[in-house]
Design a protein around this motif. Structure first.
Motif, mmCIF file in Angstrom:
data_model
loop_
_atom_site.group_PDB
_atom_site.id
_atom_site.type_symbol
_atom_site.label_atom_id
_atom_site.label_comp_id
_atom_site.label_asym_id
_atom_site.label_seq_id
_atom_site.Cartn_x
_atom_site.Cartn_y
_atom_site.Cartn_z
ATOM 1 N N ASP A 119 0.838 -1.199 0.000
ATOM 2 C CA ASP A 119 0.000 0.000 0.000
ATOM 3 C C ASP A 119 0.874 1.252 0.000
ATOM 4 O OD1 ASP A 119 0.848 0.530 2.639
ATOM 5 O OD2 ASP A 119 -0.804 -0.614 3.482
ATOM 6 N N THR A 165 -2.751 0.174 -3.022
ATOM 7 C CA THR A 165 -3.945 0.750 -2.405
ATOM 8 C C THR A 165 -3.571 2.089 -1.788
ATOM 9 O OG1 THR A 165 -3.471 -0.479 -0.379
ATOM 10 C CG2 THR A 165 -4.990 -1.476 -1.935
ATOM 11 N N ARG A 166 -4.429 3.086 -2.013
ATOM 12 C CA ARG A 166 -4.098 4.456 -1.615
ATOM 13 C C ARG A 166 -4.949 4.899 -0.433
ATOM 14 N NH1 ARG A 166 -4.144 6.760 -7.867
ATOM 15 N NH2 ARG A 166 -2.986 4.999 -8.726
ATOM 16 N N THR A 167 -4.379 5.761 0.351
ATOM 17 C CA THR A 167 -5.106 6.307 1.489
ATOM 18 C C THR A 167 -5.680 7.664 1.107
ATOM 19 O OG1 THR A 167 -3.056 7.264 2.322
ATOM 20 C CG2 THR A 167 -3.661 5.101 3.163
#
Length: 652
Positions: free
Chosen positions: A444, A580-582
């Motif tokens: 991530d 996966t991005r925050t």
């Protein structure tokens, strides 16, 4: 009579017409049938290729429901895409076995590069000549065996790079290599080729490695400017750049026969003079039989020891681990907080081959209740003992949470071993380019940012502690290990002072930088170029093709590709879709991308200092996105290239 002949001719003509029509229809059916069976789509061809492979569980992303390539976006693991076409396969370090179905790949019309390195393929070399337009073929570090027929590579007129190193090929070097007009790089080291080296005449051939084979005879004049290490490990090779060749028997035969008679008489006299005292010695020696037996036993033991020492210089097979070597020397340790062991303990331990890289082989061994990695280096044989010991002690004093500490080392003139801890979580390369069953299962964003931060801090520490021009020298994703908390640990660092100078520029990643390859010089920012490539690799998920190349190619580095995407206003396609991005991570990602691009400036003087890089990354992790330092906080990103400024929207 005339009418009868006319009617006969008419019937004959009609019959021939019917035959021609029938033949034409049959040929048409054959053509249609043949065409329908061979005109596979790229997807079908790759799935057929996959079905021939063993241990292919990692190909879960090869799904017929989606195309392998969506323009330059890759949907299938290991596929290389260009302009919506498949131009290559990069299926490395997957443990693949089985058969390589070259016939299936024939249908992939635009395929130009194939890399199947570091797998477990066996058997003879497949018929890659069917792929006549292939430009690069990488098959090193497998288990291919047998002779390569002279015709095996005929017709591959576009082939530029051929890597067959560290297999088990035998026989002569195939003559069809001489027919490849565009060949520039050839790697055949670590096999069992015999006979003489053919006379390569390709004008563009700039790199040849034939080390560690069983070749003999004079080195052709066309290869005399190559690095001497390219021919090492072949006992019977001679001529420049190695030592000069002795006189050939044919030349000796031309000498006067009387000279031979004189030589023969001298030899007989010498033999008699030597044999007489030997006979007397043996006669008196028989009086003490027990001493004779003891002495003989010592001679046998010494001979056996000498033979074992000779074997040490040969690469160990995967099946025998490290147990083929025996030596009375001891390991030297650099740490007091570990359980000590000696070389014999290490040699007796069962060893698992982890891989073979540019410098040498790595082994995993369990000894004295701990798991260690032993790295055996091929390119340190010119360094002196005191110099080596001093540099190892210097490395032993380094202490930083982002450096994998060196535990110990072993020195012989012909061989060097380094011992370090085994890291269970593997390398960054395996996490970035491994196989994920679902999109978004890769590292991530926060983890990637953490890795970049730690790697930069480790580099800054090296720059501060080591008074050498290129403190790391070999920074790449496979030399960044990850501990249980995903903190990066740099390895293979600061080895430049003990690597053979002639090997450093071609083997060490930092020495493939623009300033060294193009101008033959390094600066205190040569490592920064590799750090920039590493940052871009982490952000894009793309494997840097320049790692596989002998030198620097501007068109093959990630910075060039990112800038190209920027020109086309497609920056949204740059970032790895497995990441996966925050929330609110876009600006951080863009700013880190800019840092990576700045590190990859071709002009070394324009690259940021490592301390500045750490400061900027620290501000990223703290959520500070100062516009004066980074540019826009939002979706618009400006890239400063050599002469161009680009602005584009991340959401495009």
């Amino acid at each position: 009579m005339g009418a009868h002949v006319a009617r006969l001719a008419s019937k004959t003509s009609s019959s021939l017409d019917l035959v021609f029509v029938f033949v034409f229809l049959m040929l048409s059916l054959v053509v249609v049938s043949t065409g329908s069976s061979s005109s596979l789509s790229d997807s079908d061809a790759l799935l057929r290729f996959k079905s021939s492979l063993g241990n292919n569980e990692s190909f879960s992303s090869w799904d017929i429901s989606k195309k392998p390539c969506d323009w330059n976006t890759v949907n299938w693991i290991g596929v290389l895409c260009l302009n919506n076409s498949i131009w290559g396969l990069q299926l490395e370090n997957m443990g693949l076995t089985g058969t390589i179905d070259v016939d299936a790949l024939v249908s992939v019309e635009k395929i130009r590069t194939i890399s199947l390195m570091n797998n477990r393929f066996e058997g003879p070399l497949p018929e890659f000549r069917k792929l006549g337009k292939l430009k690069a073929l990488y098959l090193s570090n497998n288990k291919f065996v047998g002779e390569i027929p002279d015709t095996s590579l005929q017709g591959m007129s576009s082939l530029k790079r051929l890597y067959l190193a560290n297999n088990e090929f035998t026989g002569s070097i195939p003559a069809s290599l001489l027919t490849l007009p565009k060949l520039t790089e050839l790697r055949l080291e670590g096999n069992q080729f015999t006979g003489q080296i053919p006379d390569f005449q390709q004008q563009g051939l700039r790199s040849v490695n034939l080390a560690s084979n069983q070749l003999e005879g004079p080195i052709p004049a066309s290869l005399r400017n190559m690095n001497p290490n390219s021919f090492s490990g072949n006992k019977n090779l001679c001529g420049p750049p190695l030592s000069s060749c002795p006189a050939f028997p044919e030349e000796v035969k031309k000498s006067d026969s009387n000279t031979w008679k004189i030589v023969l008489i001298v030899i007989i006299v010498v033999v008699v003079l030597v044999a007489l005292p030997v006979a007397l010695f043996l006669f008196y020696k028989k009086k003490n039989e027990s001493d004779l037996k003891s002495s003989s036993s010592s001679v046998v033991a010494a001979t056996y020891s000498a033979e074992r020492v000779q074997h040490e210089a040969q690469p160990p097979r995967a099946t025998t681990g490290l147990t083929r070597r025996a030596d009375q020397a001891k390991l030297s340790f650099l740490r007091d907080d570990i359980e000590k062991f000696d070389l014999q303990d290490l040699l007796r331990a069962s060893a698992e081959v982890l891989g073979s890289g540019t410098f040498g082989a790595s082994y995993k061994a369990g000894v004295s209740g701990q798991v260690v990695v032993v790295k055996r280096y091929r390119h340190m044989n010119t360094v002196g003992k005191e110099e080596f010991y001093e540099h190892m002690r210097r490395l032993g004093r380094l202490k930083h949470p982002n450096l994998l500490p060196l535990m110990g080392y072993y020195y012989r003139k012909e061989e060097k071993l380094l011992v370090m801890e085994f890291v269970d979580n593997g390398s960054l390369a395996s996490h970035l380019h491994g196989n994920h069953s679902l999109e978004g299962q890769g590292l991530d964003w926060q983890t990637r940012l953490k890795i970049v931060k730690g790697a930069a801090k480790g580099m800054a520490y090296l720059y501060n502690e080591l008074p050498i021009m290129v403190p790391h020298g070999h920074l790449k994703s496979s030399n960044v290990l990850l501990d249980d908390s995903m903190e990066p640990l740099l390895t293979d660092y600061a080895l430049r002072p003990v690597i053979n100078p002639e090997s450093a520029h071609s083997l060490m990643v930092a020495y493939k930088s623009p300033e060294y390859t193009l101008h033959g010089r390094t600066t205190n920012k040569t490592d920064i170029w590799s750090l920039g490539i590493l940052i871009l690799e982490i952000l894009t998920g793309k494997f840097p093709e320049n790692y596989l190349m002998q030198g620097y190619d501007k068109n093959a580095n990630l910075a060039t590709w990112v800038n190209k995407m920027a020109k086309e206003k497609r920056i949204g396609e740059v970032f790895d879709k497995d990441m996966t991005r925050t929330k609110n991570s876009k600006s951080q990602m863009i700013n880190l991308l800019k840092i990576g691009l700045n590190c990859c400036e071709e002009d070394a003087d324009r690259r940021m200092d490592v301390k500045v890089i750490v400061e900027k990354i620290e501000r990223l992790t703290e959520g500070d996105t100062d516009e004066d330092s980074f540019g826009s906080e939002h979706n618009t990103f400006s890239v400063r290239g050599n002469e161009d400024d680009f602005s584009f929207n991340l959401d495009r």
